[in-house]
Design an enzyme around this catalytic site. Structure first.
Site, PDB file in Angstrom:
ATOM      1  N   ASP A  90       3.859  -5.974  -0.147  1.00  0.00           N
ATOM      2  CA  ASP A  90       5.182  -5.580   0.326  1.00  0.00           C
ATOM      3  C   ASP A  90       5.946  -6.739   0.944  1.00  0.00           C
ATOM      4  OD1 ASP A  90       5.236  -2.884  -0.453  1.00  0.00           O
ATOM      5  OD2 ASP A  90       4.000  -2.306   1.258  1.00  0.00           O
ATOM      6  N   ASP A 156       4.589   0.822  -5.875  1.00  0.00           N
ATOM      7  CA  ASP A 156       5.621   0.233  -5.030  1.00  0.00           C
ATOM      8  C   ASP A 156       5.837  -1.253  -5.327  1.00  0.00           C
ATOM      9  OD1 ASP A 156       4.054   2.375  -3.924  1.00  0.00           O
ATOM     10  OD2 ASP A 156       5.077   2.151  -2.003  1.00  0.00           O
TER      11      ASP A 156
END
Length: 380
Positions: A90, A156
């Protein structure tokens, strides 16, 4: 309709400005009782508050938003250089809407370098045998799920790849792009299912790189369709096409968009997982709706026809209108969030029926895109 979207813009600007005066240099994550909680190093969401302020700066040209956007930069800079072991896939979410945004909007060279250094950390997570970017670190040594993290991808990450594509554009170093392309290709063959829904995570043998199985962490079950994950796929592949021109990625973006649009509720706000059995009692996830709107507007920019472009755009607009009119906090002046009914981590019972900073961010991004007719400077 456009008037309602203009009202939504001013709602975002007003509440964000009010929050900035009290948040200072802290990084909000999710609300409890209408008040935002904070994480010292930002967790995985630390970039979205700064990004929200940069969006407000772009929509309003008010300098106070630029000041607020940079107030917490020291936290992410310290994390990058002093605690790099806390970073994971991330990294894009942390450094794109902060330092890349700052650089794109102002030309700040120090932010450019910080963002490039962050891209290096993301690139280093590449598993050459399996051709994927390792998503998470091993949280607890010896614990089965944590140990699987050595060979785990999650959907993601597709939305983090633009940090690598941007780095290649800035440096002409194809190594960043090659990692991003390899990861997108691996996801296309594994985490994206044949019906164009997506597993939440997919596990590989970290040593041989052999694919093993799909598995959930935040979804209802291993074989279910976690709605936020599907929206990450739409935007992730739309951006992969934007940066590469590979029509395979555009086709995946279109088909995951169709999978999403055919499953979402009639009011355009999805259940937290499309496969839950008791649909009438299931929680919604406004963050997934907001991400879908931003992703569909990006996909609309790559449409082959005006009809296709309008279909994605109109779906996004209707989503945003319903978010603003039914799910926003516009009549709750003391609520610090923008959107109610976000669903963070349902299986763990964490961040349910609350505002999520990333939901607020993508709601604002989609509104900003519409205001600029798709011509925002953009952070991706």
């Amino acid at each position: 309709m456009r008037q309602h979207l203009e009202h939504a813009k001013f709602f975002i600007l007003e509440k964000t400005k009010k929050n900035a005066s009290s948040f200072g240099d802290r990084l909000p994550t999710s609300t409890e009782g209408g008040k935002y909680k904070f994480a010292d190093d930002g967790f995985w969401v630390g970039g979205f508050w700064s990004g929200l302020n940069w969006l407000c700066y772009e929509m309003s040209e008010e300098e106070s938003f630029a000041v607020a956007a940079q107030a917490s930069n020291w936290r992410l800079t310290k994390r990058l250089y002093e605690k790099p072991d806390t970073l994971d896939h991330d990294t894009g979410f942390l450094y794109l809407p902060t330092f890349v945004a700052h650089y794109k909007l102002t030309g700040d060279s120090s932010s450019r370098q910080i963002a490039l250094d962050a891209a290096d950390r993301l690139k280093e997570r590449f598993n050459d045998k399996g051709k994927f970017i390792q998503a998470w670190n091993v949280w607890v040594k010896g614990e089965a799920f944590s140990e699987e993290n050595r060979g785990r991808i999650i959907i993601d990450c597709m939305y983090n790849l633009p940090l690598l594509f941007w780095a290649t554009e800035e440096t002409n170093d194809e190594a960043y792009r090659n990692v991003a392309v390899a990861h997108a290709d691996t996801c296309a063959k594994t985490i994206i299912r044949s019906d164009y829904t997506a597993f939440h995570t997919y596990v590989f043998d970290p040593d041989s790189g052999e694919p093993k199985y799909g598995k959930t962490f935040q979804g209802y079950s291993d074989d279910s369709c976690w709605s936020r994950g599907l929206t990450w796929a739409i935007g992730g592949y739309a951006y992969a096409y934007k940066y590469t021109g590979n029509t395979k990625y555009l086709e995946i973006a279109r088909k995951t968009a169709e999978a999403y649009m055919s499953r979402v509720e009639q009011d355009f706000i999805p259940l937290w997982d499309f496969s839950v059995p008791n649909r009438s009692e299931a929680l919604r996830d406004t963050s997934a709706a907001a991400i879908s709107a931003a992703s569909l507007l990006e996909l609309a920019e790559h449409a082959d026809s005006e009809d296709e472009k309008q279909r994605y755009t109109n779906f996004a607009i209707q989503t945003l209108l319903n978010l603003y009119e039914t799910y926003s906090t516009r009549f709750e002046p003391e609520n610090e969030g923008l959107l109610n009914e976000g669903c963070g981590h349902h299986p763990a019972g964490v961040d349910l029926n609350c505002s999520l900073i990333y939901g607020d961010y993508y709601f604002a991004e989609a509104i900003a895109r519409l205001q600029a007719n798709g011509n925002t400077k953009g952070y991706w």
